[in-house]
Design an enzyme around this catalytic site. Structure first.
Site, PDB file in Angstrom:
ATOM      1  N   HIS A   6      38.740  39.326  22.193  1.00  0.00           N
ATOM      2  CA  HIS A   6      39.742  39.808  23.136  1.00  0.00           C
ATOM      3  C   HIS A   6      40.847  40.509  22.368  1.00  0.00           C
ATOM      4  CE1 HIS A   6      42.284  40.085  26.676  1.00  0.00           C
ATOM      5  NE2 HIS A   6      43.288  39.738  25.890  1.00  0.00           N
ATOM      6  N   ASP A  26      44.825  33.007  38.164  1.00  0.00           N
ATOM      7  CA  ASP A  26      45.453  33.944  37.232  1.00  0.00           C
ATOM      8  C   ASP A  26      45.715  35.295  37.884  1.00  0.00           C
ATOM      9  OD1 ASP A  26      46.258  34.975  34.552  1.00  0.00           O
ATOM     10  OD2 ASP A  26      44.508  36.236  34.885  1.00  0.00           O
ATOM     11  N   ARG A  86      53.972  37.831  38.238  1.00  0.00           N
ATOM     12  CA  ARG A  86      54.721  38.032  36.996  1.00  0.00           C
ATOM     13  C   ARG A  86      55.093  39.498  36.807  1.00  0.00           C
ATOM     14  NH1 ARG A  86      50.510  36.502  33.186  1.00  0.00           N
ATOM     15  NH2 ARG A  86      51.900  37.312  31.595  1.00  0.00           N
ATOM     16  N   SER A 132      47.116  33.008  30.712  1.00  0.00           N
ATOM     17  CA  SER A 132      46.443  34.047  31.490  1.00  0.00           C
ATOM     18  C   SER A 132      45.202  34.544  30.756  1.00  0.00           C
ATOM     19  CB  SER A 132      47.411  35.209  31.757  1.00  0.00           C
ATOM     20  OG  SER A 132      46.742  36.289  32.354  1.00  0.00           O
ATOM     21  N   LYS A 148      40.796  32.948  31.398  1.00  0.00           N
ATOM     22  CA  LYS A 148      39.631  33.795  31.689  1.00  0.00           C
ATOM     23  C   LYS A 148      38.592  33.700  30.578  1.00  0.00           C
ATOM     24  CE  LYS A 148      42.008  37.656  32.485  1.00  0.00           C
ATOM     25  NZ  LYS A 148      43.448  37.407  32.669  1.00  0.00           N
TER      26      LYS A 148
END
Length: 437
Positions: free
Chosen positions: A93, A172, A179, A194, A198
């Site tokens: 990620h 999320d 947010r 967050s 995932k």
């Protein structure tokens, strides 16, 4: 009469007064918000209290688990090797940057070594590009896959890059939107939970985080990036996922392209054994970390990039999702060159300015529903450290709508800082490695 276990106002007060939420309070908060029992304005107040006062490791870990439990979890235990053993899975990620096309060559490269790479990716918003937007510039390629199709592709090809299903961490999605409009995006506990809710729900066995630092990154300072990376590594570790993070430089765009089709083109150059040195360096570093997390420590990833094995995996991965590997990539209808204003050394090239310029040219979107131009973007002709001459091309702007040039040009002209000859800018790409503490 209410049958709720807790009261939202009491939860808000605890964090307002720098208190610690219990596991039960956190579980209730996420569940109640997801089903609408906590009002938007109450969750906004709680988010602000978390931004200002923080959360400890146990709170963040429980918050993340509660978000995972709001939806489904993927399970890759049915993936098998030829000898019947469970196929190992690994994922990457990135926190987002400019010219960050690393997922494209990385996923097929790692799959060469028999590890499954379930890369669930997203779309771009603002100055950061989205992996799915890039791949959709390939004729016929599909981002949306059923879980069954995804599992089949992981079994047959070994790598998949696709959109995450709506069932993963639905809490999320709701929290992220809130947010975004309440000034609480920057809260590190909320960013970390967050991302990791995932990633953990995806079910991968190992995870490598590429946390960007610098002008084109979400985290501008090394200190903030380090805190975010440590928080996410701890969350992954607490959830039983082998997790490490690399802090990488995003003061300058990665590679020589920022856009969609032109980044695919550059990724294919890397898979063909060429491409910009920084893109190759980061691809190899992340591949090595991903494979190590899956228990493979002697892989010659550079050889797999040079000898065509990674390219073969790429072509199989694209074809499996309907993409035509031999179709020409879209090309922008209009182009305009930006020139160097002086002689000297290109001391810096501001990633944020380049990213916003590409966005203004049509490569990105301001709202999630906006379309993107596949051929739009910025092609760079020089990188920091290069000697340049006045009047030399520094960048080419690409778009289908030439009226956009006027808004992008000043950004690119201002992005380049040219210093006297002999200057040596800092070119370090990989800044730190962070493992579980």
């Amino acid at each position: 009469m209410s049958t709720e276990n807790f009261d939202a106002v009491d939860i808000i007060r605890i964090k307002r007064d720098r208190g610690t939420l219990s596991a039960e309070q956190i579980d209730w908060t996420i569940d109640a918000y997801t089903r609408g029992a906590i009002a938007e304005e109450q969750m906004a107040a709680l988010n602000m209290a978390i931004l200002l006062n923080g959360m400890d490791r146990a709170e963040i870990s429980r918050w993340t688990t509660a978000m995972i439990n709001s939806g489904e979890r993927m399970d890759f235990s049915s993936l098998r090797n030829a000898d019947g053993t469970v196929k190992r899975t690994t994922d990457k990620h990135s926190t987002g940057g400019v010219g960050d096309k690393i997922t494209l060559p990385l996923a097929p490269l790692v799959a060469v070594f028999g590890v499954a790479v379930p890369q669930l990716s997203g779309r771009g918003l603002g100055h950061t590009g989205g992996t799915l937007d890039k791949l959709e510039s390939i004729a016929g390629w599909r981002a949306e896959l059923t879980n069954e199709a995804m599992m089949r592709q992981l079994s047959e090809v070994g790598a998949v890059i696709c959109a995450a299903g709506a069932g993963l961490a639905p809490a999320d999605k709701k929290l992220y939107a809130l947010r975004d409009v309440t000034g609480t995006v920057e809260a590190i506990p909320l960013i970390a939970s967050s991302i990791m809710s995932k990633k953990i729900a995806e079910g991968t066995g190992a995870l490598v985080l590429d946390v960007k630092v610098g002008s084109g990154a979400f985290m501008k300072s090394l200190e903030d990036a380090r805190e975010l990376a440590r928080t996410m590594v701890n969350l992954g570790t607490d959830a039983g996922v082998h997790t490490v993070a690399l802090l990488t430089n995003m003061d300058t765009p990665l590679g020589l392209t920022a856009g969609n089709a032109i980044e695919v083109e550059e990724s294919i150059e890397v898979l063909a054994g060429g491409g910009p040195a920084d893109v190759v360096e980061l691809t190899l570093a992340l591949a090595t970390e991903m494979l190590a997390g899956a228990g493979i420590r002697d892989a010659d990833v550079a050889a797999a990039l040079k000898d065509g094995r990674a390219m073969d995996k790429w072509r199989a991965m694209i074809a499996a999702q309907g993409g035509d590997n031999d179709a020409p990539l879209p090309v922008a209808k209009e182009s305009e060159v930006v020139y160097a204003q002086a002689d000297g050394v290109l001391a810096s090239l501001d990633a944020m300015d380049v990213g916003v310029a590409a966005w203004r040219l049509g490569a990105g979107r301001a709202r999630r529903e906006d379309p993107v131009q596949a051929g739009a973007g910025v092609r760079l002709h020089a990188k920091p450290g290069d000697v340049v001459r006045r009047g030399q091309p520094l960048a080419t702007m690409l778009t289908d709508t030439p009226e956009r040039f006027e808004r992008a040009r000043p950004l690119l002209e201002g992005a380049a800082v040219i210093a006297p000859a002999g200057s040596r800018p800092n070119m370090e790409l990989i800044l730190e490695r962070i493992a579980a503490s």
